[in-house]
Design a protein around this motif. Structure first.
Motif, PDB file in Angstrom:
ATOM      1  N   ARG A 284       5.457   9.729   2.763  1.00 52.58           N
ATOM      2  CA  ARG A 284       6.536  10.297   1.939  1.00 52.58           C
ATOM      3  C   ARG A 284       7.727  10.744   2.794  1.00 52.58           C
ATOM      4  O   ARG A 284       8.884  10.429   2.491  1.00 52.58           O
TER       5      ARG A 284
ATOM      6  N   ARG B 214       1.180   8.215   0.435  1.00 47.77           N
ATOM      7  CA  ARG B 214      -0.175   8.394   0.938  1.00 47.77           C
ATOM      8  C   ARG B 214      -0.776   9.736   0.551  1.00 47.77           C
ATOM      9  O   ARG B 214      -2.000   9.867   0.453  1.00 47.77           O
TER      10      ARG B 214
ATOM     11  N   PRO C 111      -1.924   8.879  -3.568  1.00 46.66           N
ATOM     12  CA  PRO C 111      -1.978   7.413  -3.666  1.00 46.66           C
ATOM     13  C   PRO C 111      -2.195   6.866  -5.067  1.00 46.66           C
ATOM     14  O   PRO C 111      -1.981   5.671  -5.291  1.00 46.66           O
TER      15      PRO C 111
ATOM     16  N   LYS D   6       4.981  -2.347  -6.792  1.00 46.90           N
ATOM     17  CA  LYS D   6       5.592  -1.322  -5.934  1.00 46.90           C
ATOM     18  C   LYS D   6       6.717  -1.963  -5.116  1.00 46.90           C
ATOM     19  O   LYS D   6       6.569  -2.300  -3.938  1.00 46.90           O
TER      20      LYS D   6
ATOM     21  N   ARG E 237       4.469   4.303  -4.039  1.00 47.22           N
ATOM     22  CA  ARG E 237       3.356   5.245  -3.997  1.00 47.22           C
ATOM     23  C   ARG E 237       3.311   5.863  -2.601  1.00 47.22           C
ATOM     24  O   ARG E 237       3.625   5.200  -1.612  1.00 47.22           O
TER      25      ARG E 237
ATOM     26  N   THR F 281       2.358   6.643  -9.167  1.00 49.41           N
ATOM     27  CA  THR F 281       3.520   5.778  -8.941  1.00 49.41           C
ATOM     28  C   THR F 281       4.785   6.541  -9.308  1.00 49.41           C
ATOM     29  O   THR F 281       4.849   7.190 -10.352  1.00 49.41           O
TER      30      THR F 281
ATOM     31  N   SER G 147       0.860  -1.194   0.000  1.00 46.87           N
ATOM     32  CA  SER G 147       0.000   0.000   0.000  1.00 46.87           C
ATOM     33  C   SER G 147       0.888   1.233   0.000  1.00 46.87           C
ATOM     34  O   SER G 147       2.103   1.144   0.241  1.00 46.87           O
ATOM     35  N   PRO G 148       0.322   2.427  -0.266  1.00 47.61           N
ATOM     36  CA  PRO G 148       1.124   3.657  -0.237  1.00 47.61           C
ATOM     37  C   PRO G 148       1.750   3.889   1.141  1.00 47.61           C
ATOM     38  O   PRO G 148       1.211   3.463   2.166  1.00 47.61           O
TER      39      PRO G 148
END
Length: 309
Positions: A234, A258, A261, A285, A256, A264, A230-231
């Motif tokens: 950063r 948050r 989201p 990912k 990715r 990519t 999942s994201p």
């Protein structure tokens, strides 16, 4: 095995240590060749079992990915088989082989002189990429890694010194003298982002330099691949990268975040410098870290924290 015309296949081997800019050079080089309607095939080797670089070139270039090892060792026979298939199918006029950053080019050169291929391919042109700031500080690395950096360049017929915007004029002179001690060839190009005059590059004559059999290893260098489900945050990812130990030489892959989201990013990190760009492709990912004497358990724990925090 025969080609539909009398011309032999031209081969360019691109070598250089991790993060030296091989893929940036390759992207620019192939773009210029495509403008001339060259039929190109690129063979890219990934150290590990996840392919990152082949997607960077887009769909205008036929790309073959060799994974799970180093062309110079485990996959040498696969490379010979791929070149044989290209010759049989008359797919290309020109093949570019991008070696993983821990490959010793002698084995790649040797593959091009395999008895199955010698009647159908020209002697390869070997292009060595140099990361200017990293090479100036190569004494910071282990003796085996220093030797690999220098051996990759010693057998190259031309050197492309990359990231020259990150060193001073005085450092450039020091670098020139060091490179001349390793490789006496006069063909040295200084550049950023691997952008060189391809007319000059293609005018170089490949040297018939069939190597004697050698089996060389990259002791202590390994990789770890981690897939995010999942994201992720950063800022936490940036902090993770900036705190990576010095023995992590390269990070690359897809993530990715948050705060965005649906986007990519292709993320790359080498020699303390992160770089990223959004991409359109749907890809797994996954990031890959490559280094020497990696503490894989600790790195996985840190990546787990990124994933689940």
């Amino acid at each position: 095995m025969e080609r539909n015309n009398n011309s032999k296949l031209s081969i360019c081997i691109v070598t250089g240590f991790l993060g030296s800019g091989k893929t940036s050079f390759l992207k620019y080089y192939t773009e210029q060749l495509l403008k001339r309607d060259e039929k190109i095939t690129v063979i890219m080797n990934e150290f590990g079992d996840f392919d990152v670089d082949s997607k960077i070139l887009g769909d205008k270039v036929q790309t073959i990915s060799l994974q799970n090892g180093c062309v110079c060792c485990d996959l040498q026979q696969d490379l010979i088989a791929q070149l044989s298939a290209i010759i049989n199918q008359n797919q290309s006029q020109f093949v570019i082989i991008e070696a993983t950053g821990i490959a010793h080019p002698l084995q790649l050169i040797q593959a091009c002189y395999d008895p199955l291929l010698t009647d159908y391919v020209n002697p390869p042109l070997v292009v060595g990429l140099v990361d200017a700031p990293r090479f100036l500080h190569r004494a910071d690395y282990s003796e085996s890694t220093q030797a690999l950096m220098e051996e990759q360049l010693a057998v190259s017929q031309t050197l492309i010194v990359n990231k020259t915007d990150l060193i001073s004029q005085d450092e450039q002179q020091v670098l020139i003298e060091a490179l001349k001690q390793i490789n006496s060839n006069d063909a040295i190009y200084f550049t950023t982002y691997g952008q060189v005059n391809i007319d000059e590059l293609q005018a170089l004559e490949p040297v018939n330099m069939k190597p004697k059999h050698q089996h060389l290893h990259h002791h202590g260098i390994s990789s770890i691949a981690y897939t995010f489900t999942s994201p992720i945050d950063r800022q936490m990812f940036y902090q993770f990268i900036l705190r990576l130990p010095d023995n992590v030489y390269r990070l690359k892959g897809y993530v990715r975040f948050r705060d965005a989201p649906e986007t990519t990013y292709l993320f790359q990190f080498a020699n303390g410098l992160p770089d990223y760009e959004p991409i359109q492709d749907e890809v797994q990912k996954t990031i890959v870290l490559i280094g020497e004497q990696l503490d894989k358990e600790r790195l996985r724990n840190q990546l787990d924290a990124l994933q689940f925090t």
